[in-house]
Motif scaffolding. Structure first.
Motif, PDB file in Angstrom:
ATOM      1  N   MET A   1       0.849  -1.180   0.000  1.00 18.87           N
ATOM      2  CA  MET A   1       0.000   0.000   0.000  1.00 18.87           C
ATOM      3  C   MET A   1       0.890   1.237   0.000  1.00 18.87           C
ATOM      4  N   SER A   2       0.560   2.183  -0.867  1.00 14.61           N
ATOM      5  CA  SER A   2       1.334   3.422  -0.926  1.00 14.61           C
ATOM      6  C   SER A   2       1.055   4.272   0.313  1.00 14.61           C
ATOM      7  N   ALA A   3       1.903   5.242   0.547  1.00 15.84           N
ATOM      8  CA  ALA A   3       1.729   6.130   1.701  1.00 15.84           C
ATOM      9  C   ALA A   3       0.428   6.918   1.601  1.00 15.84           C
ATOM     10  N   ILE A   4       0.093   7.398   0.406  1.00 17.07           N
ATOM     11  CA  ILE A   4      -1.151   8.174   0.269  1.00 17.07           C
ATOM     12  C   ILE A   4      -2.364   7.282   0.455  1.00 17.07           C
ATOM     13  N   ASP A   5      -2.297   6.044  -0.011  1.00 13.17           N
ATOM     14  CA  ASP A   5      -3.419   5.125   0.204  1.00 13.17           C
ATOM     15  C   ASP A   5      -3.622   4.872   1.697  1.00 13.17           C
ATOM     16  N   ALA A   6      -2.526   4.730   2.428  1.00 12.31           N
ATOM     17  CA  ALA A   6      -2.618   4.526   3.873  1.00 12.31           C
ATOM     18  C   ALA A   6      -3.178   5.769   4.563  1.00 12.31           C
ATOM     19  N   LEU A   7      -2.738   6.949   4.132  1.00 10.18           N
ATOM     20  CA  LEU A   7      -3.238   8.201   4.703  1.00 10.18           C
ATOM     21  C   LEU A   7      -4.731   8.348   4.451  1.00 10.18           C
ATOM     22  N   LEU A   8      -5.155   8.047   3.233  1.00 10.13           N
ATOM     23  CA  LEU A   8      -6.574   8.129   2.881  1.00 10.13           C
ATOM     24  C   LEU A   8      -7.398   7.132   3.699  1.00 10.13           C
ATOM     25  N   ALA A   9      -6.922   5.915   3.821  1.00  9.42           N
ATOM     26  CA  ALA A   9      -7.636   4.909   4.606  1.00  9.42           C
ATOM     27  C   ALA A   9      -7.765   5.337   6.061  1.00  9.42           C
ATOM     28  N   ASP A  10      -6.712   5.928   6.611  1.00 10.72           N
ATOM     29  CA  ASP A  10      -6.752   6.394   7.991  1.00 10.72           C
ATOM     30  C   ASP A  10      -7.734   7.554   8.143  1.00 10.72           C
ATOM     31  N   ALA A  11      -7.723   8.477   7.184  1.00 11.14           N
ATOM     32  CA  ALA A  11      -8.655   9.609   7.232  1.00 11.14           C
ATOM     33  C   ALA A  11     -10.093   9.106   7.211  1.00 11.14           C
ATOM     34  N   ARG A  12     -10.379   8.171   6.335  1.00  8.55           N
ATOM     35  CA  ARG A  12     -11.739   7.639   6.238  1.00  8.55           C
ATOM     36  C   ARG A  12     -12.134   6.859   7.490  1.00  8.55           C
ATOM     37  N   ARG A  13     -11.185   6.184   8.098  1.00  7.62           N
ATOM     38  CA  ARG A  13     -11.474   5.485   9.358  1.00  7.62           C
ATOM     39  C   ARG A  13     -11.847   6.498  10.430  1.00  7.62           C
ATOM     40  N   GLN A  14     -11.106   7.596  10.506  1.00 12.93           N
ATOM     41  CA  GLN A  14     -11.383   8.617  11.504  1.00 12.93           C
ATOM     42  C   GLN A  14     -12.701   9.343  11.242  1.00 12.93           C
ATOM     43  N   LEU A  15     -13.023   9.550   9.967  1.00 12.46           N
ATOM     44  CA  LEU A  15     -14.286  10.215   9.639  1.00 12.46           C
ATOM     45  C   LEU A  15     -15.480   9.339   9.982  1.00 12.46           C
ATOM     46  N   GLY A  16     -15.309   8.047   9.833  1.00  9.30           N
ATOM     47  CA  GLY A  16     -16.446   7.153  10.057  1.00  9.30           C
ATOM     48  C   GLY A  16     -17.387   7.199   8.869  1.00  9.30           C
ATOM     49  N   ARG A  17     -18.627   7.462   9.127  1.00  4.23           N
ATOM     50  CA  ARG A  17     -19.640   7.428   8.086  1.00  4.23           C
ATOM     51  C   ARG A  17     -19.513   8.615   7.138  1.00  4.23           C
ATOM     52  N   ARG A  18     -19.394   8.294   5.860  1.00  8.01           N
ATOM     53  CA  ARG A  18     -19.403   9.303   4.796  1.00  8.01           C
ATOM     54  C   ARG A  18     -20.797   9.287   4.173  1.00  8.01           C
ATOM     55  N   LEU A  19     -21.140  10.322   3.422  1.00  3.32           N
ATOM     56  CA  LEU A  19     -22.498  10.445   2.916  1.00  3.32           C
ATOM     57  C   LEU A  19     -22.605  10.111   1.438  1.00  3.32           C
ATOM     58  N   ASP A  20     -23.764   9.562   1.061  1.00  2.00           N
ATOM     59  CA  ASP A  20     -24.051   9.386  -0.352  1.00  2.00           C
ATOM     60  C   ASP A  20     -24.719  10.672  -0.855  1.00  2.00           C
ATOM     61  N   PRO A  21     -24.931  10.816  -2.155  1.00  2.91           N
ATOM     62  CA  PRO A  21     -25.478  12.077  -2.674  1.00  2.91           C
ATOM     63  C   PRO A  21     -26.819  12.485  -2.058  1.00  2.91           C
ATOM     64  N   GLU A  22     -27.729  11.553  -1.894  1.00  2.27           N
ATOM     65  CA  GLU A  22     -29.035  11.895  -1.335  1.00  2.27           C
ATOM     66  C   GLU A  22     -28.913  12.362   0.111  1.00  2.27           C
ATOM     67  N   GLU A  23     -28.024  11.738   0.873  1.00  2.00           N
ATOM     68  CA  GLU A  23     -27.810  12.166   2.255  1.00  2.00           C
ATOM     69  C   GLU A  23     -27.179  13.556   2.301  1.00  2.00           C
ATOM     70  N   ALA A  24     -26.252  13.834   1.397  1.00  2.00           N
ATOM     71  CA  ALA A  24     -25.640  15.162   1.341  1.00  2.00           C
ATOM     72  C   ALA A  24     -26.684  16.221   0.988  1.00  2.00           C
ATOM     73  N   ALA A  25     -27.577  15.903   0.051  1.00  2.00           N
ATOM     74  CA  ALA A  25     -28.653  16.835  -0.307  1.00  2.00           C
ATOM     75  C   ALA A  25     -29.552  17.102   0.898  1.00  2.00           C
ATOM     76  N   ALA A  26     -29.819  16.075   1.687  1.00  2.00           N
ATOM     77  CA  ALA A  26     -30.646  16.241   2.881  1.00  2.00           C
ATOM     78  C   ALA A  26     -29.953  17.139   3.916  1.00  2.00           C
ATOM     79  N   VAL A  27     -28.641  17.007   4.052  1.00  2.00           N
ATOM     80  CA  VAL A  27     -27.888  17.882   4.960  1.00  2.00           C
ATOM     81  C   VAL A  27     -28.045  19.336   4.511  1.00  2.00           C
ATOM     82  N   GLN A  28     -27.907  19.577   3.221  1.00  2.00           N
ATOM     83  CA  GLN A  28     -28.057  20.931   2.698  1.00  2.00           C
ATOM     84  C   GLN A  28     -29.473  21.447   2.955  1.00  2.00           C
ATOM     85  N   GLN A  29     -30.458  20.636   2.711  1.00  3.40           N
ATOM     86  CA  GLN A  29     -31.853  21.057   2.888  1.00  3.40           C
ATOM     87  C   GLN A  29     -32.181  21.367   4.344  1.00  3.40           C
TER      88      GLN A  29
END
Length: 130
Positions: A1-29
């Motif tokens: 695994m490259s360093a950036i791939d590891a950094l990205l995986a760690d960032a996503r682990r820390q963020l936890g749940r990311r949103l799909d487009p419909e969920e993002a639209a609901a946040v905006q609304q």
């Protein structure tokens, strides 16, 4: 695994749940903030999300820090729900984690980025057909 791939995986682990487009639209609304960090050429080519705050990546932390002198008027408080959007959902994960480090504890990103938003058929303004 490259360093950036590891950094990205760690960032996503820390963020936890990311949103799909419909969920993002609901946040905006519901009063949350969509933040488009794509550079101008991509926005010109593909369009923008109506109502999204456009802040290129190199200015993000300065514009979204609610305590900063250079903050955008929309960056009102640390409890603000923020969804960071890049082109395909990679840079936005790193950017959202950076906002979390500033105290924006609800910051997350859009899985698949702007391209997923557009594919979902959600509103897009402007852009030039490919």
């Amino acid at each position: 695994m490259s360093a950036i791939d590891a950094l990205l995986a760690d960032a996503r682990r820390q963020l936890g749940r990311r949103l799909d487009p419909e969920e993002a639209a609901a946040v905006q609304q519901s009063g949350g903030l969509l933040v488009d960090i794509r550079y101008a050429q991509l926005r010109d080519r593909d369009g923008t999300i109506p109502g999204a705050l456009i802040v290129e990546r190199n200015e993000l932390e300065w514009r979204l820090d609610p305590t900063g002198a250079h903050r955008a008027p929309e960056a009102t408080h640390h409890d603000l729900p923020v969804v960071v959007i890049c082109n395909e959902g990679y840079a936005s994960s790193l950017a959202a984690l950076s906002l979390r480090h500033l105290g924006l504890h609800q910051a997350t990103d859009l899985t698949g980025g702007f391209q997923a938003w557009r594919t979902a058929g959600l509103p897009v303004a402007g852009g030039n057909p490919r």
